[in-house]
Write an enzyme that holds these catalytic residues in place. Sequence first.
Site, PDB file in Angstrom:
ATOM      1  CG  ASN A   1      -2.053   1.097   1.362  1.00  0.00           C
ATOM      2  OD1 ASN A   1      -1.960   1.843   0.381  1.00  0.00           O
ATOM      3  ND2 ASN A   1      -2.868   1.020   2.090  1.00  0.00           N
TER       4      ASN A   1
ATOM      5  NE  ARG B   1      -6.299   1.727  -0.492  1.00  0.00           N
ATOM      6  CZ  ARG B   1      -6.606   2.402   0.704  1.00  0.00           C
ATOM      7  NH1 ARG B   1      -5.752   2.561   1.622  1.00  0.00           N
ATOM      8  NH2 ARG B   1      -8.061   2.636   0.767  1.00  0.00           N
TER       9      ARG B   1
ATOM     10  CG  HIS C   1     -13.076   4.546   2.327  1.00  0.00           C
ATOM     11  ND1 HIS C   1     -13.914   5.495   2.964  1.00  0.00           N
ATOM     12  CD2 HIS C   1     -11.837   4.636   2.473  1.00  0.00           C
ATOM     13  CE1 HIS C   1     -12.990   6.377   3.683  1.00  0.00           C
ATOM     14  NE2 HIS C   1     -11.880   5.660   3.284  1.00  0.00           N
TER      15      HIS C   1
ATOM     16  N   GLY D   1     -13.094   6.663   9.384  1.00  0.00           N
ATOM     17  CA  GLY D   1     -11.853   7.012   9.742  1.00  0.00           C
ATOM     18  C   GLY D   1     -11.483   8.318   9.684  1.00  0.00           C
TER      19      GLY D   1
ATOM     20  N   GLY E   1     -10.668   9.649   6.939  1.00  0.00           N
ATOM     21  CA  GLY E   1     -11.415   9.737   5.660  1.00  0.00           C
ATOM     22  C   GLY E   1     -12.420   8.744   5.968  1.00  0.00           C
TER      23      GLY E   1
ATOM     24  NE  ARG F   1     -10.066  13.633   2.564  1.00  0.00           N
ATOM     25  CZ  ARG F   1     -10.079  12.116   2.352  1.00  0.00           C
ATOM     26  NH1 ARG F   1     -11.381  11.625   1.918  1.00  0.00           N
ATOM     27  NH2 ARG F   1      -8.667  11.511   2.431  1.00  0.00           N
TER      28      ARG F   1
ATOM     29  CG  ASP G   1      -7.038  11.797  17.496  1.00  0.00           C
ATOM     30  OD1 ASP G   1      -7.953  11.368  17.883  1.00  0.00           O
ATOM     31  OD2 ASP G   1      -5.972  11.232  17.609  1.00  0.00           O
TER      32      ASP G   1
ATOM     33  N   GLY H   1     -11.524   3.687  12.097  1.00  0.00           N
ATOM     34  CA  GLY H   1     -11.021   3.987  13.588  1.00  0.00           C
ATOM     35  C   GLY H   1     -12.056   4.497  14.453  1.00  0.00           C
ATOM     36  CB  ILE H   2     -14.487   7.148  14.020  1.00  0.00           C
ATOM     37  CG1 ILE H   2     -13.502   8.332  13.925  1.00  0.00           C
ATOM     38  CG2 ILE H   2     -16.082   7.438  14.686  1.00  0.00           C
ATOM     39  CD1 ILE H   2     -13.881   9.436  12.951  1.00  0.00           C
TER      40      ILE H   2
ATOM     41  CD  GLU I   1     -12.268  -0.800  13.166  1.00  0.00           C
ATOM     42  OE1 GLU I   1     -10.952  -0.762  13.658  1.00  0.00           O
ATOM     43  OE2 GLU I   1     -12.130  -0.608  11.835  1.00  0.00           O
ATOM     44  CG  ASN I   2     -11.322   1.930  18.046  1.00  0.00           C
ATOM     45  OD1 ASN I   2     -11.134   0.654  18.585  1.00  0.00           O
ATOM     46  ND2 ASN I   2     -10.421   2.359  16.967  1.00  0.00           N
TER      47      ASN I   2
ATOM     48  CD  GLU J   1      -9.003  -0.089   3.926  1.00  0.00           C
ATOM     49  OE1 GLU J   1      -8.328   0.355   4.853  1.00  0.00           O
ATOM     50  OE2 GLU J   1      -9.210   0.778   2.957  1.00  0.00           O
TER      51      GLU J   1
HETATM   52  P1  AMP Z   1      -8.298   5.555  10.986  1.00  0.00           P
HETATM   53  O1  AMP Z   1      -8.163   6.752   9.792  1.00  0.00           O
HETATM   54  O2  AMP Z   1      -9.601   4.741  10.386  1.00  0.00           O
HETATM   55  O3  AMP Z   1      -7.181   5.134  11.528  1.00  0.00           O
HETATM   56  O4  AMP Z   1      -9.182   6.364  12.137  1.00  0.00           O
HETATM   57  C1  AMP Z   1      -8.646   7.525  12.788  1.00  0.00           C
HETATM   58  C2  AMP Z   1      -9.730   8.050  13.527  1.00  0.00           C
HETATM   59  O5  AMP Z   1     -10.135   7.102  14.595  1.00  0.00           O
HETATM   60  C3  AMP Z   1      -9.361   9.299  14.333  1.00  0.00           C
HETATM   61  O6  AMP Z   1     -10.219  10.497  14.528  1.00  0.00           O
HETATM   62  C4  AMP Z   1      -9.104   8.820  15.952  1.00  0.00           C
HETATM   63  O7  AMP Z   1      -9.388   9.792  16.892  1.00  0.00           O
HETATM   64  C5  AMP Z   1     -10.473   7.870  15.848  1.00  0.00           C
HETATM   65  N1  AMP Z   1     -10.453   6.762  16.940  1.00  0.00           N
HETATM   66  C6  AMP Z   1      -9.439   5.873  17.332  1.00  0.00           C
HETATM   67  N2  AMP Z   1      -9.785   5.161  18.324  1.00  0.00           N
HETATM   68  C7  AMP Z   1     -10.730   6.010  18.974  1.00  0.00           C
HETATM   69  C8  AMP Z   1     -11.461   6.048  20.123  1.00  0.00           C
HETATM   70  N3  AMP Z   1     -11.261   4.886  21.079  1.00  0.00           N
HETATM   71  N4  AMP Z   1     -12.508   6.700  20.491  1.00  0.00           N
HETATM   72  C9  AMP Z   1     -12.830   7.672  19.463  1.00  0.00           C
HETATM   73  N5  AMP Z   1     -12.200   7.765  18.243  1.00  0.00           N
HETATM   74  C10 AMP Z   1     -11.133   7.103  18.055  1.00  0.00           C
END
Ligand code: AMP
Length: 346
Positions: A7, A63, A152, A182, A184, A213, A254, A299-300, A302-303, A329
């Site tokens: 990638n 990718r 995506h 995420g 994006g 964005r 973030d 990231g958002i 999932e977490n 991915e």
């Molecule tokens: P990615 O681009 O998929 O790595 O996602 C990045 C985004 O996921 C960022 O905005 C991070 O702040 C958010 N993120 C990761 N872990 C958490 C969490 N435990 N709570 C809230 N946002 C998270």
Amino acid sequence: MRVAVVNAGSSSLKVKLYNMTQDKLLESYLVEYIAQEGGVATHKEALESLEIDFESIDMIGHRVVHGGEYFHSSVEIDDEVVKKIEGLNPLAPLHNPANLEGIKLTREKAPNIKQIAVFDTAFHTTMPEEAYLYALDYKFYEEHHIRRYGFHGISHSYLLEQSAKILKKEQEELNIITLHLGNGASICAIERGKSIDTSMGFTPLEGLVMGTRSGDIDPAIVFYMQRELGYSVDEVDKELNKHSGLLGLAKSNDLREILSKNTPESRLALEMMLRRIKKYIGAYIALLGDVDAIVLSGGIGENSKILQERVKNFSIVKGKKVLVIKTDEELQIAKECLRLKEQSVS
Ligand code: AMP
């Protein structure tokens, strides 16, 4: 069967090695800050520094962000494919040249190894005309290929496969809405296993409120910034792609940081992001009718427990199944390599 997934991004290079006979990740490498302060100068230097013996690998999967209208699924890379990807550079000036650099380097290093391109746009090539066209003079589509491509796709297709496993249904039976949230972010309406609409468009700028964005805005804002505020085209591009979204609203891209700040600006940023997500989910339920599940990922997705709870409690979502699935991915690209190998054997 050993598969390397490459990638190559504009300033980073990720390589993962898999044993696909066992679906097992063997090694994971990441080089960041390529051609930036403190980093190596080129992708070539980055790749050399990893000292991977590509000749010892059975297949290499790459990718590629933009496959335009040429590529409806993954393909084996040859000179013709490279030329076509090069031809798409103007549509994805930040991504495709870097992806191509990765392809060229591994083809030099391992000329006898089968290499596969897996496209982020391919999954969305099933969208009907009424979804992918913009309501512009038709010549812009016919002569200049301006249309919704969607991105995506590697993640959305992985989420579809995983949802089918979890729900114990065939993909072709599933109506789902997948959210890749995420830095994006995009959302996809999947009808009987096929993408029929998605929030990213001609570029990854359209749709949801993202890390940096803007997502959807009135396009007339762009004219206004130029005519009345004196911004150049490049400056507007930078504003909308790099300085907007969560960053523009709450001074951080973030979400974790935004949630921990709990200021009026950070609360507003979260509400705006959620409202946009709610509007898209509502729109996609209108398109799909009944849905089997809504899938949260990235990231958002999932977490963030806060986001998950809020989405589950949208009145339009209440009572529906909400799945949280960790996207992968690179594994999906490795699976594509395996699929193409099996196809060529059978
Ligand atoms: P990615 O681009 O998929 O790595 O996602 C990045 C985004 O996921 C960022 O905005 C991070 O702040 C958010 N993120 C990761 N872990 C958490 C969490 N435990 N709570 C809230 N946002 C998270």
